[in-house]
Design a protein around this motif. Structure first.
Motif, PDB file in Angstrom:
ATOM      1  N   MET A   1       0.838  -1.181   0.000  1.00  0.00           N
ATOM      2  CA  MET A   1       0.000   0.000   0.000  1.00  0.00           C
ATOM      3  C   MET A   1       0.882   1.243   0.000  1.00  0.00           C
ATOM      4  N   ALA A   2       0.582   2.174  -0.885  1.00  0.00           N
ATOM      5  CA  ALA A   2       1.352   3.410  -0.979  1.00  0.00           C
ATOM      6  C   ALA A   2       0.993   4.352   0.171  1.00  0.00           C
ATOM      7  N   LYS A   3       1.895   5.289   0.423  1.00  0.00           N
ATOM      8  CA  LYS A   3       1.622   6.270   1.463  1.00  0.00           C
ATOM      9  C   LYS A   3       0.389   7.091   1.083  1.00  0.00           C
ATOM     10  N   THR A   4      -0.425   7.356   2.047  1.00  0.00           N
ATOM     11  CA  THR A   4      -1.650   8.121   1.808  1.00  0.00           C
ATOM     12  C   THR A   4      -1.329   9.519   1.320  1.00  0.00           C
ATOM     13  N   SER A   5      -0.228  10.097   1.809  1.00  0.00           N
ATOM     14  CA  SER A   5       0.139  11.452   1.393  1.00  0.00           C
ATOM     15  C   SER A   5       0.491  11.480  -0.093  1.00  0.00           C
ATOM     16  N   SER A   6       1.129  10.428  -0.596  1.00  0.00           N
ATOM     17  CA  SER A   6       1.473  10.373  -2.023  1.00  0.00           C
ATOM     18  C   SER A   6       0.225  10.290  -2.883  1.00  0.00           C
ATOM     19  N   ILE A   7      -0.738   9.502  -2.428  1.00  0.00           N
ATOM     20  CA  ILE A   7      -1.994   9.356  -3.167  1.00  0.00           C
ATOM     21  C   ILE A   7      -2.751  10.679  -3.165  1.00  0.00           C
ATOM     22  N   ASN A   8      -2.804  11.335  -2.003  1.00  0.00           N
ATOM     23  CA  ASN A   8      -3.502  12.619  -1.886  1.00  0.00           C
ATOM     24  C   ASN A   8      -2.828  13.704  -2.727  1.00  0.00           C
ATOM     25  N   LYS A   9      -1.500  13.693  -2.758  1.00  0.00           N
ATOM     26  CA  LYS A   9      -0.762  14.677  -3.555  1.00  0.00           C
ATOM     27  C   LYS A   9      -1.083  14.503  -5.035  1.00  0.00           C
ATOM     28  N   ASN A  10      -1.180  13.247  -5.469  1.00  0.00           N
ATOM     29  CA  ASN A  10      -1.500  12.979  -6.867  1.00  0.00           C
ATOM     30  C   ASN A  10      -2.922  13.431  -7.197  1.00  0.00           C
ATOM     31  N   GLU A  11      -3.860  13.239  -6.268  1.00  0.00           N
ATOM     32  CA  GLU A  11      -5.233  13.710  -6.476  1.00  0.00           C
ATOM     33  C   GLU A  11      -5.273  15.233  -6.565  1.00  0.00           C
ATOM     34  N   HIS A  12      -4.466  15.898  -5.745  1.00  0.00           N
ATOM     35  CA  HIS A  12      -4.391  17.356  -5.792  1.00  0.00           C
ATOM     36  C   HIS A  12      -3.866  17.814  -7.149  1.00  0.00           C
ATOM     37  N   ARG A  13      -2.871  17.095  -7.680  1.00  0.00           N
ATOM     38  CA  ARG A  13      -2.340  17.420  -9.006  1.00  0.00           C
ATOM     39  C   ARG A  13      -3.424  17.286 -10.069  1.00  0.00           C
ATOM     40  N   LYS A  14      -4.228  16.235  -9.986  1.00  0.00           N
ATOM     41  CA  LYS A  14      -5.311  16.032 -10.955  1.00  0.00           C
ATOM     42  C   LYS A  14      -6.280  17.201 -10.931  1.00  0.00           C
ATOM     43  N   GLN A  15      -6.601  17.695  -9.735  1.00  0.00           N
ATOM     44  CA  GLN A  15      -7.506  18.837  -9.618  1.00  0.00           C
ATOM     45  C   GLN A  15      -6.889  20.092 -10.229  1.00  0.00           C
ATOM     46  N   LEU A  16      -5.598  20.312  -9.984  1.00  0.00           N
ATOM     47  CA  LEU A  16      -4.933  21.489 -10.548  1.00  0.00           C
ATOM     48  C   LEU A  16      -4.869  21.415 -12.071  1.00  0.00           C
ATOM     49  N   VAL A  17      -4.637  20.233 -12.601  1.00  0.00           N
ATOM     50  CA  VAL A  17      -4.597  20.067 -14.055  1.00  0.00           C
ATOM     51  C   VAL A  17      -5.946  20.437 -14.646  1.00  0.00           C
ATOM     52  N   LYS A  18      -7.010  19.972 -14.012  1.00  0.00           N
ATOM     53  CA  LYS A  18      -8.358  20.271 -14.505  1.00  0.00           C
ATOM     54  C   LYS A  18      -8.658  21.769 -14.393  1.00  0.00           C
ATOM     55  N   LYS A  19      -8.221  22.390 -13.311  1.00  0.00           N
ATOM     56  CA  LYS A  19      -8.505  23.806 -13.060  1.00  0.00           C
ATOM     57  C   LYS A  19      -7.814  24.715 -14.082  1.00  0.00           C
ATOM     58  N   PHE A  20      -6.556  24.412 -14.414  1.00  0.00           N
ATOM     59  CA  PHE A  20      -5.770  25.289 -15.276  1.00  0.00           C
ATOM     60  C   PHE A  20      -5.701  24.807 -16.716  1.00  0.00           C
ATOM     61  N   ALA A  21      -6.465  23.802 -17.091  1.00  0.00           N
ATOM     62  CA  ALA A  21      -6.359  23.205 -18.436  1.00  0.00           C
ATOM     63  C   ALA A  21      -6.646  24.221 -19.538  1.00  0.00           C
ATOM     64  N   THR A  22      -7.737  24.974 -19.419  1.00  0.00           N
ATOM     65  CA  THR A  22      -8.102  25.913 -20.489  1.00  0.00           C
ATOM     66  C   THR A  22      -7.087  27.047 -20.593  1.00  0.00           C
ATOM     67  N   ARG A  23      -6.663  27.584 -19.458  1.00  0.00           N
ATOM     68  CA  ARG A  23      -5.696  28.678 -19.463  1.00  0.00           C
ATOM     69  C   ARG A  23      -4.370  28.217 -20.079  1.00  0.00           C
ATOM     70  N   ARG A  24      -3.945  27.024 -19.695  1.00  0.00           N
ATOM     71  CA  ARG A  24      -2.703  26.461 -20.228  1.00  0.00           C
ATOM     72  C   ARG A  24      -2.808  26.231 -21.738  1.00  0.00           C
ATOM     73  N   GLN A  25      -3.963  25.741 -22.172  1.00  0.00           N
ATOM     74  CA  GLN A  25      -4.180  25.471 -23.594  1.00  0.00           C
ATOM     75  C   GLN A  25      -4.151  26.764 -24.410  1.00  0.00           C
ATOM     76  N   GLU A  26      -4.776  27.817 -23.896  1.00  0.00           N
ATOM     77  CA  GLU A  26      -4.778  29.104 -24.594  1.00  0.00           C
ATOM     78  C   GLU A  26      -3.363  29.665 -24.722  1.00  0.00           C
ATOM     79  N   LEU A  27      -2.589  29.597 -23.636  1.00  0.00           N
ATOM     80  CA  LEU A  27      -1.222  30.115 -23.671  1.00  0.00           C
ATOM     81  C   LEU A  27      -0.358  29.308 -24.635  1.00  0.00           C
ATOM     82  N   LYS A  28      -0.516  27.999 -24.639  1.00  0.00           N
ATOM     83  CA  LYS A  28       0.256  27.149 -25.546  1.00  0.00           C
ATOM     84  C   LYS A  28      -0.095  27.460 -27.001  1.00  0.00           C
ATOM     85  N   ALA A  29      -1.383  27.703 -27.276  1.00  0.00           N
ATOM     86  CA  ALA A  29      -1.803  28.034 -28.638  1.00  0.00           C
ATOM     87  C   ALA A  29      -1.193  29.362 -29.074  1.00  0.00           C
ATOM     88  N   THR A  30      -1.137  30.326 -28.160  1.00  0.00           N
ATOM     89  CA  THR A  30      -0.531  31.615 -28.462  1.00  0.00           C
ATOM     90  C   THR A  30       0.954  31.458 -28.781  1.00  0.00           C
TER      91      THR A  30
END
Length: 101
Positions: free
Chosen positions: A1-30
């Motif tokens: 079993m992996a450390k709970t903190s590692s699993i939680n950190k990865n879930e936090h990353r998933k949320q950040l990716v979803k939150k900034f996806a459109t902004r990141r995509q617009e900047l990359k297109a520019t």
């Protein structure tokens, strides 16, 4: 079993990716657009650099759904190789049959 903190950190990353996806995509297109001026491209690169590091989708790790193991994962099933084997032998995975020839 992996450390709970590692699993939680990865879930936090998933949320950040979803939150900034459109902004990141617009900047990359520019940045990729050849019609963009050098100044606008530089500004877009700076804005992209100011976004949180964990908002980059490459930083999200594929983990086993059962144990949270980060290595040896089968994406199709969302399980690590160890859990896949245990569940397949127990008959808990539909459509998976042990090979025999």
């Amino acid at each position: 079993m992996a450390k709970t903190s590692s699993i939680n950190k990865n879930e936090h990353r998933k949320q950040l990716v979803k939150k900034f996806a459109t902004r990141r995509q617009e900047l990359k297109a520019t940045i990729k657009n050849p019609a963009t001026s050098a100044d606008d491209r530089a500004v877009a690169q700076q804005k992209l650099g100011k976004l949180p590091r964990d908002s980059n989708p490459i930083r999200v790790t594929v983990r086993c759904l059962v144990t949270g193991r980060p290595r040896g994962n089968l994406r199709k099933f969302g399980l690590s190789r160890i859990q896949f084997r245990e569940k397949a032998l127990a008959g808990e995975l539909t459509g998976v049959v042990k090979a025999s020839w």
